[in-house]
Scaffold this active site. Sequence first.
Site, PDB file in Angstrom:
ATOM      1  N   GLU A  45      67.785  92.999 -40.046  1.00 46.38           N
ATOM      2  CA  GLU A  45      68.154  92.356 -38.440  1.00 46.38           C
ATOM      3  C   GLU A  45      67.784  91.427 -37.839  1.00 46.38           C
ATOM      4  O   GLU A  45      68.045  90.228 -38.660  1.00 46.38           O
ATOM      5  CB  GLU A  45      66.087  92.678 -38.548  1.00 46.38           C
ATOM      6  CG  GLU A  45      65.406  92.043 -38.918  1.00 46.38           C
ATOM      7  CD  GLU A  45      63.623  92.539 -39.036  1.00 46.38           C
ATOM      8  OE1 GLU A  45      62.943  92.303 -38.138  1.00 46.38           O
ATOM      9  OE2 GLU A  45      63.271  93.292 -39.718  1.00 46.38           O
ATOM     10  N   LYS A  91      68.234  87.663 -36.385  1.00 46.20           N
ATOM     11  CA  LYS A  91      66.695  87.118 -36.468  1.00 46.20           C
ATOM     12  C   LYS A  91      66.808  86.175 -35.013  1.00 46.20           C
ATOM     13  O   LYS A  91      67.456  85.679 -34.278  1.00 46.20           O
ATOM     14  CB  LYS A  91      67.150  86.042 -36.940  1.00 46.20           C
ATOM     15  CG  LYS A  91      66.030  84.496 -36.915  1.00 46.20           C
ATOM     16  CD  LYS A  91      66.066  84.001 -38.149  1.00 46.20           C
ATOM     17  CE  LYS A  91      64.260  82.802 -38.525  1.00 46.20           C
ATOM     18  NZ  LYS A  91      64.955  81.728 -36.808  1.00 46.20           N
ATOM     19  N   ASP A 136      65.875  84.591 -31.555  1.00 46.40           N
ATOM     20  CA  ASP A 136      66.053  83.236 -30.927  1.00 46.40           C
ATOM     21  C   ASP A 136      64.504  83.043 -30.445  1.00 46.40           C
ATOM     22  O   ASP A 136      64.860  83.016 -29.075  1.00 46.40           O
ATOM     23  CB  ASP A 136      66.804  82.102 -30.889  1.00 46.40           C
ATOM     24  CG  ASP A 136      66.558  81.046 -31.101  1.00 46.40           C
ATOM     25  OD1 ASP A 136      66.093  80.685 -31.551  1.00 46.40           O
ATOM     26  OD2 ASP A 136      67.336  80.293 -31.116  1.00 46.40           O
ATOM     27  N   TYR A 187      58.680  92.821 -35.894  1.00 40.52           N
ATOM     28  CA  TYR A 187      59.303  92.905 -37.325  1.00 40.52           C
ATOM     29  C   TYR A 187      58.496  92.637 -38.202  1.00 40.52           C
ATOM     30  O   TYR A 187      59.152  92.569 -40.149  1.00 40.52           O
ATOM     31  CB  TYR A 187      60.260  91.228 -37.252  1.00 40.52           C
ATOM     32  CG  TYR A 187      59.032  89.909 -36.993  1.00 40.52           C
ATOM     33  CD1 TYR A 187      58.433  89.663 -38.557  1.00 40.52           C
ATOM     34  CD2 TYR A 187      59.401  89.379 -36.068  1.00 40.52           C
ATOM     35  CE1 TYR A 187      57.701  88.447 -38.516  1.00 40.52           C
ATOM     36  CE2 TYR A 187      58.448  87.688 -35.616  1.00 40.52           C
ATOM     37  CZ  TYR A 187      57.653  87.401 -37.344  1.00 40.52           C
ATOM     38  OH  TYR A 187      56.933  86.206 -37.104  1.00 40.52           O
ATOM     39  N   LYS A 238      72.139  81.902 -40.990  1.00 43.06           N
ATOM     40  CA  LYS A 238      72.026  81.603 -40.187  1.00 43.06           C
ATOM     41  C   LYS A 238      73.791  81.862 -39.229  1.00 43.06           C
ATOM     42  O   LYS A 238      74.668  81.750 -40.559  1.00 43.06           O
ATOM     43  CB  LYS A 238      71.901  80.157 -40.274  1.00 43.06           C
ATOM     44  CG  LYS A 238      70.577  79.878 -40.396  1.00 43.06           C
ATOM     45  CD  LYS A 238      68.912  80.277 -39.986  1.00 43.06           C
ATOM     46  CE  LYS A 238      68.520  79.679 -38.513  1.00 43.06           C
ATOM     47  NZ  LYS A 238      68.639  78.198 -38.869  1.00 43.06           N
ATOM     48  N   CYS A 295      88.735  65.030  -2.224  1.00 43.24           N
ATOM     49  CA  CYS A 295      88.574  65.776  -3.073  1.00 43.24           C
ATOM     50  C   CYS A 295      89.875  65.210  -4.100  1.00 43.24           C
ATOM     51  O   CYS A 295      90.318  63.924  -3.944  1.00 43.24           O
ATOM     52  CB  CYS A 295      89.658  67.349  -2.361  1.00 43.24           C
ATOM     53  SG  CYS A 295      90.118  67.832  -3.475  1.00 43.24           S
ATOM     54  N   CYS A 322      93.160  67.027  -3.283  1.00 50.61           N
ATOM     55  CA  CYS A 322      94.078  66.981  -2.541  1.00 50.61           C
ATOM     56  C   CYS A 322      93.860  65.378  -1.386  1.00 50.61           C
ATOM     57  O   CYS A 322      93.973  65.370  -0.663  1.00 50.61           O
ATOM     58  CB  CYS A 322      93.998  67.948  -1.354  1.00 50.61           C
ATOM     59  SG  CYS A 322      92.609  68.406  -0.704  1.00 50.61           S
ATOM     60  N   CYS A 324      85.531  70.890  -1.425  1.00 53.94           N
ATOM     61  CA  CYS A 324      87.028  70.978  -0.937  1.00 53.94           C
ATOM     62  C   CYS A 324      87.090  71.310   0.525  1.00 53.94           C
ATOM     63  O   CYS A 324      87.137  72.405   0.092  1.00 53.94           O
ATOM     64  CB  CYS A 324      88.204  70.711  -1.940  1.00 53.94           C
ATOM     65  SG  CYS A 324      89.494  70.404  -0.658  1.00 53.94           S
ATOM     66  N   CYS A 355      94.824  71.580  -0.328  1.00 51.11           N
ATOM     67  CA  CYS A 355      94.630  71.509  -1.777  1.00 51.11           C
ATOM     68  C   CYS A 355      95.201  72.655  -2.946  1.00 51.11           C
ATOM     69  O   CYS A 355      95.761  73.692  -3.096  1.00 51.11           O
ATOM     70  CB  CYS A 355      92.777  71.159  -1.484  1.00 51.11           C
ATOM     71  SG  CYS A 355      92.627  70.680  -3.285  1.00 51.11           S
TER      72      CYS A 355
HETATM   73  O1  D41 Z   1      63.462  88.086 -35.173  1.00 53.46           O
HETATM   74  C1  D41 Z   1      63.171  86.925 -36.229  1.00 53.46           C
HETATM   75  N1  D41 Z   1      62.615  86.173 -34.786  1.00 53.46           N
HETATM   76  C2  D41 Z   1      62.477  87.253 -37.506  1.00 53.46           C
HETATM   77  C3  D41 Z   1      61.320  86.521 -37.773  1.00 53.46           C
HETATM   78  C4  D41 Z   1      62.403  88.594 -38.056  1.00 53.46           C
HETATM   79  N2  D41 Z   1      63.691  89.338 -37.664  1.00 53.46           N
HETATM   80  N3  D41 Z   1      61.637  88.630 -39.066  1.00 53.46           N
HETATM   81  C5  D41 Z   1      60.953  87.762 -39.811  1.00 53.46           C
HETATM   82  N4  D41 Z   1      60.389  87.616 -40.670  1.00 53.46           N
HETATM   83  C6  D41 Z   1      59.562  87.002 -41.215  1.00 53.46           C
HETATM   84  C7  D41 Z   1      58.638  87.706 -42.857  1.00 53.46           C
HETATM   85  C8  D41 Z   1      59.401  88.083 -43.703  1.00 53.46           C
HETATM   86  C9  D41 Z   1      58.276  86.506 -42.926  1.00 53.46           C
HETATM   87  C10 D41 Z   1      57.329  88.957 -42.240  1.00 53.46           C
HETATM   88  C11 D41 Z   1      61.044  86.812 -38.957  1.00 53.46           C
HETATM   89  C12 D41 Z   1      59.613  85.846 -39.454  1.00 53.46           C
HETATM   90  N5  D41 Z   1      58.951  86.132 -40.881  1.00 53.46           N
HETATM   91  C13 D41 Z   1      59.421  84.440 -38.788  1.00 53.46           C
HETATM   92  N6  D41 Z   1      59.864  83.918 -37.731  1.00 53.46           N
HETATM   93  C14 D41 Z   1      58.829  82.848 -37.531  1.00 53.46           C
HETATM   94  C15 D41 Z   1      58.739  82.043 -38.607  1.00 53.46           C
HETATM   95  C16 D41 Z   1      58.828  83.039 -39.765  1.00 53.46           C
END
Ligand code: D41
Length: 679
Positions: A116, A118, A120, A228, A317, A411, A414, A429, A435
């Site tokens: 899935e 992650k 932010d 999640y 990441k 500007c 021109c 401008c 121009c």
């Molecule tokens: O989408 C996320 N930011 C996300 C964070 C995610 N999809 N899954 C996560 N799963 C976990 C565990 C595996 C520990 C259940 C997490 C995070 N942890 C998490 N977010 C911030 C610290 C950890």
Amino acid sequence: MPNTLEAQEKIESLKQQLNYHNYRYYVLDDPTIPDAEYDRLLQQLQELERSYPQLITADSPTQRVGEAPLSVFDQVVHEIPMLSLDNAFADQDLLDFDRRIRDRLKTDAEISYAAEPKLDGIAVSILYRNGVLERGATRGDGATGEDITQNVRTIPSIPLRLIGDDYPPVLEVRGEIYMPKAGFERLNQAARERGDKPFVNPRNAAAGSLRQLDSRITATRPLEMCAYSVGLVEGGEMPSRHTDVLYALNRWGLKINPEMAVAENISACMDYYRKLGEKRDRLPYDIDGIVFKVNDLSLQQKLGFVSRAPRWAVAYKFPAQEEMTRLLSVEFQVGRTGAVTPVARLEPVFVGGVTVSNATLHNRDEIQRLGVMVGDTVVVRRAGDVIPQVVSVVKSKRPADASSITFPDACPVCGSPVESVPGEAVARCTGGLICEAQRKEAIKHFASRKAMDIDGLGDKLVEQMVDQGLVHSVADLYRLQAAQVAGLERMGEKSAQNLVAALDKSKSTTLERFLFALGIREVGEATARALARHFGNLPALMAADEEQLQQVPDVGPVVAHFVAEFFQQEHTREAIVALQECGVHWSDLEVAARHEPLAGKTYVVTGSFELIKRDLAKKLLQDLGAKVAGSVSAKTHCVVVGGGAENNAKYVKARELGIETMDEEQLVTLLKEQGVFEG
Ligand code: D41
């Protein structure tokens, strides 16, 4: 007035319906009733609750926003700690992760993973007792967080009451609260226009919104939550795979990430990572990586965790969307409408997957607000398809020889005066097409794909042509000879001939393309189309005054003013004549021949609809040439009355005035007959 018992039953039923439709709308993104119908139900509930305040419960959809601001957030100790995630930065890290798992489990079999994005955002815990939201808390350091129940309650994708009857009596949902990109841009745009400080990124905006002691402020922020995992669960049955747990949460009313998938082995995980990496910029929210989790919960159990991070999960990441670099200089660019934009020239830096050496500083106010100087170390952000921006300055790294930035009064291209309108952030401008910068941009826009679509005439080529004096105006493009073009950089005889052919081909166009290509301020594709459809030919449009222009769907006073002003200018008229003399043409017949059987008629649409979305109905009526108005007057030709509107004011007025009415079914029949709706 119903008696208390009847009121109670009615309230329960309304709450249940509203809860369900809220879920269809915010969680599944698939509403089954029109907005107006939802509003009507909510209004009924509000009225009943006003008469019977003793029947108001905390899980009522009318009770999302609290009245009393807090003075401080209480601490919350997580009964089960919220773990953190180990990171992976390369395929090898992911392969090592998979190897460690198989070693520990003493198996050679492939491991199946849940994948899935992650998100932010901010990790949170939401506790439901007997299906009712009891408490929302931040993750904090994983052991202790803050009680943000009041704020969490304002987020529409978080249910105040779970759906169904098979959820566990105690269920702690864990997830990420985030701000989608579009909402973030809107929020920041509004902040900039007010002269307020914008947020650095969607994550900070989400965090700042959750940190509000007054939930009425949080309620105005476009926040969402995706679940999640689960924490504390008491009673009830839970599935045995992570993905199935999330599907169960989704059934009970929580949003889960639609990109979630099962990867049958680690190489499928790498495929998923690459696929989502390509899609990253197009997702409606920021993600900073992919989380992979062993999908089988009994295997998760066996693997356990080390120093507060599970052995069974990893976050792979993506390249960071923010990096530090040095500001080398600031240039002032002049756009098509004359807007002067300060652009930061940067020491090249790898951000969000590409090397960035320029970033926008937006406007004069932004330079002030950031307090940025040439020589400073700055944080650059590149997310999605938005232009890279300087979001902050690392003042502690300022060198002794840093120099301040002066916004020009003239500007830079021109020399015409740069003008600021009070209350507007942009400075412009005043040179217009004198121009060279504005001219270049106007020509680039004219040639672009959605405008005249001149194949092979890119930005670089336009700049060369203007720089060398080959082209001064858009009409000059059509006077170009292949031999002249062939002399330009990176142009051969063949490509010169191709360009001349492309120019020739572009002469045959449509009125809407031509209008868009002219680059009238605030006239995008949609407005150009609306203008073309409404007036049918150019002379009629050019003769229209502001009032007549405002008759066009979606044209308000501002756009009407720009359009009228544009066509009043002498050089606009000259440019149009010149283009037509060069052979640019379109057929008015095409507009006239378009099937617009309702042209000249004004419709009003009221009530709620079930067979068609109301907005779609309005759009289709417009497509058929009708004007759709908001209120009934003697000029109205027909009022379309949906359900629940039998007694409403518009219907009554239509009857009084003897105006034709139709119901939803008749409307749908009409749209089907005209071939614009299939049902
Ligand atoms: O989408 C996320 N930011 C996300 C964070 C995610 N999809 N899954 C996560 N799963 C976990 C565990 C595996 C520990 C259940 C997490 C995070 N942890 C998490 N977010 C911030 C610290 C950890």
